[in-house]
Design an enzyme around this catalytic site. Structure first.
Site, mmCIF file in Angstrom:
data_model
loop_
_atom_site.group_PDB
_atom_site.id
_atom_site.type_symbol
_atom_site.label_atom_id
_atom_site.label_comp_id
_atom_site.label_asym_id
_atom_site.label_seq_id
_atom_site.Cartn_x
_atom_site.Cartn_y
_atom_site.Cartn_z
ATOM 1 N N ASN A 1 -1.813 -10.654 8.332
ATOM 2 C CA ASN A 1 -2.785 -9.588 8.528
ATOM 3 C C ASN A 1 -4.176 -10.065 8.114
ATOM 4 O O ASN A 1 -4.351 -10.601 7.020
ATOM 5 C CB ASN A 1 -2.413 -8.364 7.682
ATOM 6 N N GLU A 2 -5.134 -9.859 8.966
ATOM 7 C CA GLU A 2 -6.552 -10.114 8.703
ATOM 8 C C GLU A 2 -6.803 -11.414 7.926
ATOM 9 O O GLU A 2 -7.325 -11.390 6.791
ATOM 10 C CB GLU A 2 -7.163 -8.914 7.970
ATOM 11 N N GLN B 1 0.798 -1.221 0.000
ATOM 12 C CA GLN B 1 0.000 0.000 0.000
ATOM 13 C C GLN B 1 0.840 1.286 0.000
ATOM 14 O O GLN B 1 0.344 2.342 -0.330
ATOM 15 C CB GLN B 1 -0.954 -0.009 1.195
ATOM 16 N N HIS C 1 0.877 -9.321 4.428
ATOM 17 C CA HIS C 1 -0.239 -8.368 4.444
ATOM 18 C C HIS C 1 -0.836 -8.309 3.039
ATOM 19 O O HIS C 1 -0.422 -7.491 2.212
ATOM 20 C CB HIS C 1 0.259 -6.990 4.908
HETATM 21 C C1 NOJ Z 1 -7.393 -3.213 6.996
HETATM 22 C C2 NOJ Z 1 -6.145 -3.590 6.254
HETATM 23 O O1 NOJ Z 1 -5.227 -4.255 7.054
HETATM 24 C C3 NOJ Z 1 -5.502 -2.457 5.496
HETATM 25 O O2 NOJ Z 1 -4.779 -3.038 4.457
HETATM 26 C C4 NOJ Z 1 -6.548 -1.464 5.033
HETATM 27 O O3 NOJ Z 1 -5.996 -0.466 4.256
HETATM 28 C C5 NOJ Z 1 -7.215 -0.863 6.245
HETATM 29 N N1 NOJ Z 1 -7.798 -1.890 7.054
HETATM 30 C C6 NOJ Z 1 -8.297 0.169 5.924
HETATM 31 O O4 NOJ Z 1 -9.325 -0.447 5.225
#
Ligand code: NOJ
Length: 402
Positions: A159-160, A24, A115
């Site tokens: 991540n998530e 990002q 991520h």
């Molecule tokens: C979750 C994610 O980890 C990230 O990549 C994303 O940009 C942010 N939240 C905001 O949506």
């Protein structure tokens, strides 16, 4: 500034941080599956993003001005291992230098290993659907941790994981764009095993080199759910289990703390529809919304998810992401202060909240939304300079005043 809302004392070792991820912000990650995915879907391309690969020292200047003591960033797997088994040592040195520069400025690195962005060669062999991923991911994490671990305590393996599986294998909006419950379940399972193996690997490496304590977890996006009538309570319990707990229940023994990302409050009631169960909630018209994304703003939700998570797992909690898309920059500080009120409440009630990380350091590439969602305390101007926003300056005041 009126800080009355946020006037409370924190544990001495409390981590104030901001979060980013490699794809990002870095720019030029053309060996990533997202690079081809953007083109395939016709999304806005990340391109040079915030040029942070080249300008990381300027990012650190912003971190210093924000007065944070921690920074969460990710290693770009597709950069460090662009082809199977071929390690790019220049890239390794880049991350070494980033970590050293952070530590020279007394900023604790929180390093995410995965991520969202996968090397193209990994996606070609089936990514997280193929159980080979376990070995491949472990080899990658071993390499990174052996080379960077002497200077790092905090690792976020994934991540998530839930969102990754949901978006890539159920909604199909993220790569590889599949829509199958069977594949989703396979991927969720492999994400669990990948974390467990990486966790064990990290512990072994720290032991072998006598590096002392490592603290390892994932960044789990948990949703605050509210049933809209009593008949729907069970339905919401199931939804909450599926979204918030199914991953953590399987991996809890291999978590040194619980890392939480909080953005969503969802109100809902029972409906016999898989689509509704997985993707829908009923927006509360009375709540303010984040711009561009339209998410409900509900500060109490951060408290609810911390309380539920602590009750279930009894571990330290770090908020690893919380943030607002706010183009005007006029609502960001209120958003943060309102959430901090609930951090305070949780701490006062004895919940061991050990850190708060705001998403994000700088306006960046918000996946399928391109660059429209502005989460940053700063932005990059046309010359690549970092410009601090008013909210960033005020955040620094908050950090210093608490
Ligand atoms: C979750 C994610 O980890 C990230 O990549 C994303 O940009 C942010 N939240 C905001 O949506």
């Amino acid at each position: 500034m009126d800080n009355t809302n946020t006037n409370f004392s924190l544990p001495v070792d409390f981590k104030w941080g901001v979060s980013t991820s490699s794809y990002q912000i870095e720019g030029g990650n053309f060996n990533s599956d997202w690079y081809s995915w953007e083109k395939y879907k016709g999304y806005i391309e990340a391109g040079d993003a915030c040029r942070s690969y080249e300008k990381y020292k300027e990012d650190i200047e912003i971190l210093k001005r924000l007065k944070v003591n921690s920074y969460r960033f990710s290693i770009e797997w597709s950069r460090i291992e662009p082809e199977e088994g071929k390690w790019d040592l220049e890239v390794l040195n880049h991350y070494k230098d980033l970590i050293k520069s952070l530590k020279d400025n007394n900023i604790e690195p929180f390093v995410t290993l995965f991520h969202e962005s996968l090397p193209i060669w990994v996606s070609k062999i089936g990514g997280f659907e193929n159980k080979k991923i376990i070995k491949i991911f472990q080899r990658y994490t071993d390499f990174v941790v052996e080379n960077l671990g002497s200077e790092v305590t905090f690792w976020i393996t994934i991540n998530e994981p839930f969102i990754y599986a949901l978006m890539g294998y159920l909604s199909g909006e993220y790569p590889p764009g599949k829509r199958s419950i069977i594949k989703y379940l396979k991927v969720e399972h492999n994400l669990q095993i990948a974390h467990i193996r990486a966790y064990i690997g990290i512990k072994d490496i720290y032991k072998k080199f006598n590096w002392g304590r490592s603290r390892v977890s994932v960044a789990k996006n948990n949703v605050d759910y509210l049933p809209l009538d009593w008949i729907s309570k069970f339905y919401i319990m199931l939804k909450r289990y599926f979204t918030n707990y199914s991953y953590l229940d399987k991996t809890r023994k291999y978590m040194d703390f619980i890392g939480l990302n909080y953005y969503f409050h969802e109100e809902d009631k029972f409906k016999l529809s898989i689509h509704n169960f997985l993707f829908k909630s009923i927006p509360n018209d009375k709540l303010e919304k984040q711009d561009v994304l339209g998410w409900d703003i509900y500060p109490q939700g951060i408290y609810n998810i911390m309380k539920q998570t602590y009750k279930r797992y009894n571990k330290d909690i770090f908020i690893l992401e919380n943030g607002i898309s706010d183009t005007s920059d006029l609502n960001r500080i209120k958003y943060i202060e309102d959430h901090l009120v609930y951090i305070k409440k949780a701490i006062e009630e004895g919940i061991p909240v050990k850190g708060y990380f705001y998403w994000s350091l700088i306006d960046n590439y918000e996946w399928k939304y391109g660059f429209d969602a502005k989460f940053g305390f700063s932005y990059m101007d046309n010359n690549g300079n970092r410009i601090m926003k008013e909210s960033g300056k005020k955040f620094a005041d908050i950090v210093q005043s608490i």
